[in-house]
Design a protein around this motif. Structure first.
Motif, short mmCIF file in Angstrom:
data_model
loop_
_atom_site.label_atom_id
_atom_site.label_comp_id
_atom_site.label_asym_id
_atom_site.label_seq_id
_atom_site.Cartn_x
_atom_site.Cartn_y
_atom_site.Cartn_z
N LEU A 1 91.72 36.02 103.75
CA LEU A 1 90.83 36.78 102.89
C LEU A 1 91.56 37.28 101.65
CD1 LEU A 1 88.04 38.08 102.43
CD2 LEU A 1 88.91 40.10 103.64
N VAL A 2 90.97 37.06 100.53
CA VAL A 2 91.50 37.58 99.26
C VAL A 2 90.31 38.02 98.43
CG1 VAL A 2 91.54 35.32 98.08
CG2 VAL A 2 93.09 37.13 97.34
N HIS A 3 90.38 39.24 97.87
CA HIS A 3 89.29 39.74 97.04
C HIS A 3 89.43 39.29 95.59
CE1 HIS A 3 89.59 42.78 100.37
NE2 HIS A 3 88.31 42.47 100.43
N LEU A 4 90.65 39.38 95.07
CA LEU A 4 90.90 39.03 93.67
C LEU A 4 91.89 37.87 93.63
CD1 LEU A 4 91.41 42.59 92.11
CD2 LEU A 4 89.27 41.32 92.45
N LEU A 5 91.47 36.76 93.06
CA LEU A 5 92.34 35.61 92.85
C LEU A 5 92.78 35.63 91.40
CD1 LEU A 5 93.52 33.07 94.23
CD2 LEU A 5 91.53 31.82 93.36
N ILE A 6 94.09 35.55 91.18
CA ILE A 6 94.65 35.70 89.83
C ILE A 6 95.15 34.35 89.33
CG2 ILE A 6 96.21 37.03 88.38
CD1 ILE A 6 94.32 38.76 90.07
N THR A 7 94.81 34.03 88.09
CA THR A 7 95.36 32.87 87.42
C THR A 7 95.75 33.28 86.01
OG1 THR A 7 94.99 30.56 86.74
CG2 THR A 7 93.12 32.05 86.56
N SER A 8 96.64 32.54 85.40
CA SER A 8 96.91 32.75 83.98
C SER A 8 95.98 31.84 83.18
CB SER A 8 98.38 32.45 83.65
OG SER A 8 98.61 31.06 83.71
N ASN A 9 96.09 31.89 81.87
CA ASN A 9 95.23 31.07 81.02
C ASN A 9 95.82 29.69 80.74
OD1 ASN A 9 97.25 32.41 79.48
ND2 ASN A 9 96.12 32.04 77.59
N ARG A 54 92.90 24.06 94.79
CA ARG A 54 93.67 24.20 96.01
C ARG A 54 93.51 25.59 96.59
NH1 ARG A 54 97.55 27.09 97.13
NH2 ARG A 54 97.87 27.65 94.95
N ALA A 55 93.59 26.60 95.73
CA ALA A 55 93.48 27.98 96.22
C ALA A 55 92.09 28.28 96.75
CB ALA A 55 93.84 28.95 95.10
N LEU A 56 91.05 27.84 96.04
CA LEU A 56 89.69 28.14 96.47
C LEU A 56 89.33 27.44 97.77
CD1 LEU A 56 87.91 28.02 92.99
CD2 LEU A 56 88.21 30.02 94.46
N ALA A 57 89.97 26.31 98.04
CA ALA A 57 89.71 25.62 99.31
C ALA A 57 90.16 26.46 100.50
CB ALA A 57 90.44 24.27 99.32
N ALA A 58 91.08 27.39 100.28
CA ALA A 58 91.59 28.24 101.35
C ALA A 58 90.85 29.55 101.48
CB ALA A 58 93.09 28.51 101.13
N CYS A 59 89.95 29.84 100.56
CA CYS A 59 89.25 31.14 100.55
C CYS A 59 88.05 31.13 101.48
CB CYS A 59 88.78 31.49 99.14
SG CYS A 59 90.09 31.74 97.93
N PRO A 60 88.01 32.02 102.47
CA PRO A 60 86.84 32.06 103.35
C PRO A 60 85.60 32.62 102.66
CG PRO A 60 88.37 33.83 103.88
CD PRO A 60 89.06 32.97 102.86
N ARG A 61 85.77 33.35 101.59
CA ARG A 61 84.66 33.86 100.79
C ARG A 61 84.97 33.63 99.31
NH1 ARG A 61 80.94 36.92 103.41
NH2 ARG A 61 81.45 37.63 105.51
N PRO A 62 83.94 33.47 98.49
CA PRO A 62 84.19 33.27 97.05
C PRO A 62 84.81 34.53 96.45
CG PRO A 62 81.85 33.57 97.47
CD PRO A 62 82.50 33.43 98.81
N SER A 77 92.96 32.10 108.52
CA SER A 77 93.47 33.19 109.34
C SER A 77 94.97 33.35 109.28
CB SER A 77 93.05 32.97 110.81
OG SER A 77 93.59 31.75 111.29
N ALA A 78 95.63 32.53 108.50
CA ALA A 78 97.09 32.60 108.46
C ALA A 78 97.57 32.34 107.05
CB ALA A 78 97.71 31.58 109.42
#
Length: 212
Positions: A45-53, A63-71, A161-162
Motif C-alpha cells: 500500500l502506498v498513498h502518494l507515489l512520487i515521480t520527477s518530471n 512498473r510501480a503502478l502494477a504493484a499498487c493494490p489501490r490507485p 503484501s511485501a
C-alpha cells in the motif's frame, strides 16, 4: 482509515532521486500525522507515489503502478527546471487512468541550494497543494482494491503484501517513519468526504501549482 486511528501516510518514489524525501519533509511541516517514507517503492500500500518530471523517472510509472493494490495519488516533482518532455507527457497520460489524482510541484530553485530541502519555509502554492491531498487520498478508497499484475510465470510481479518478494537476496532501503510535528490537525474521523478541488489544468492534464 477509521475513527480513532491515525495510520501513517505512506509515500514512495518510482526510483531514487525523484524528490520523495523532500516531499516527506513538506508533509511533516504541514500536517500533524505520521509519515512513512518507503524510499523507492517496491510494492504494498502506498498513498502518494512520487515521480520527477524527467522521462527516465516517468518511464518507471507502469512498473510501480502494477504493484499498487489501490490507485495512488501521483506527485510530479519538477526536480529539473522547465516543462515536461513529450516522452514524460506520454508516460503520464498512460498512467492517468490508474491514479486517484495527480498534483505537480514545480521547480523550486531555492531547494537545490539546501542540504535538506525544503528548509524552514514552505512556498505557499506547495502548502496549498498539501492541504488538498486528504480529499485526493480519500478517492483511493472509492473503488475496490485490485490484485497485483501477474508476471509471465503466473505469479504476481510485485506482491502487494511485501516490499521484496520472498527468496530475493536484494534488501530494500529501510522505510523511514517520521513522528508528526506541530501544524494543522489532520481532519478528525479520517479523510474528508468533500471531493478535491483542482486548479486550472495545464497542457498534459496536470493541475498547475506554481511558486518558488
Amino acid at each position: 482509515m477509521t475513527d480513532g486511528q491515525r495510520p501513517p501516510l505512506v509515500l514512495g518514489g518510482v526510483s531514487g532521486g525523484v524528490g520523495t524525501t523532500t516531499f516527506a519533509r513538506v508533509l511533516l511541516a504541514e500536517w500533524k500525522i505520521p509519515v512513512r517514507d518507503l524510499g523507492v517503492y517496491r510494492g504494498g500500500l502506498v498513498h502518494l507515489l512520487i515521480t520527477s518530471n524527467t522521462a527516465a523517472a516517468t518511464a518507471q510509472l507502469g512498473r510501480a503502478l502494477a504493484a499498487c493494490p489501490r490507485p495512488p495519488v501521483l506527485i510530479v516533482m519538477h526536480t529539473v527546471p522547465g516543462g515536461l518532455s513529450r516522452a514524460s507527457k506520454s508516460h503520464l497520460r498512460s498512467a492517468g487512468p490508474h491514479l486517484a489524482a495527480t498534483f505537480t510541484v514545480f521547480h523550486q530553485r531555492q531547494w537545490t541550494e539546501l542540504e535538506a530541502p525544503p528548509g524552514k519555509t514552505i512556498p505557499k502554492p506547495v502548502a496549498d497543494l498539501v492541504r488538498r491531498l486528504p480529499d485526493a487520498v480519500r478517492l483511493m478508497y472509492s473503488a475496490p482494491a485490485r490484485p497485483a499484475q501477474p508476471s509471465a510465470g503466473g505469479r504476481p510481479a510485485h506482491p502487494p503484501s511485501a516490499v521484496v518478494p520472498p527468496g530475493r537476496a536484494v534488501v530494500p532501503p529501510r522505510p523511514r517513519s517520521f513522528p508528526p510535528r506541530a501544524g494543522p490537525a489532520f481532519p478528525a474521523g479520517g479523510l474528508p468526504v468533500r471531493p478535491p478541488q483542482y486548479s486550472a489544468p495545464q497542457p498534459g492534464g496536470l493541475g498547475r501549482v506554481t511558486g518558488g
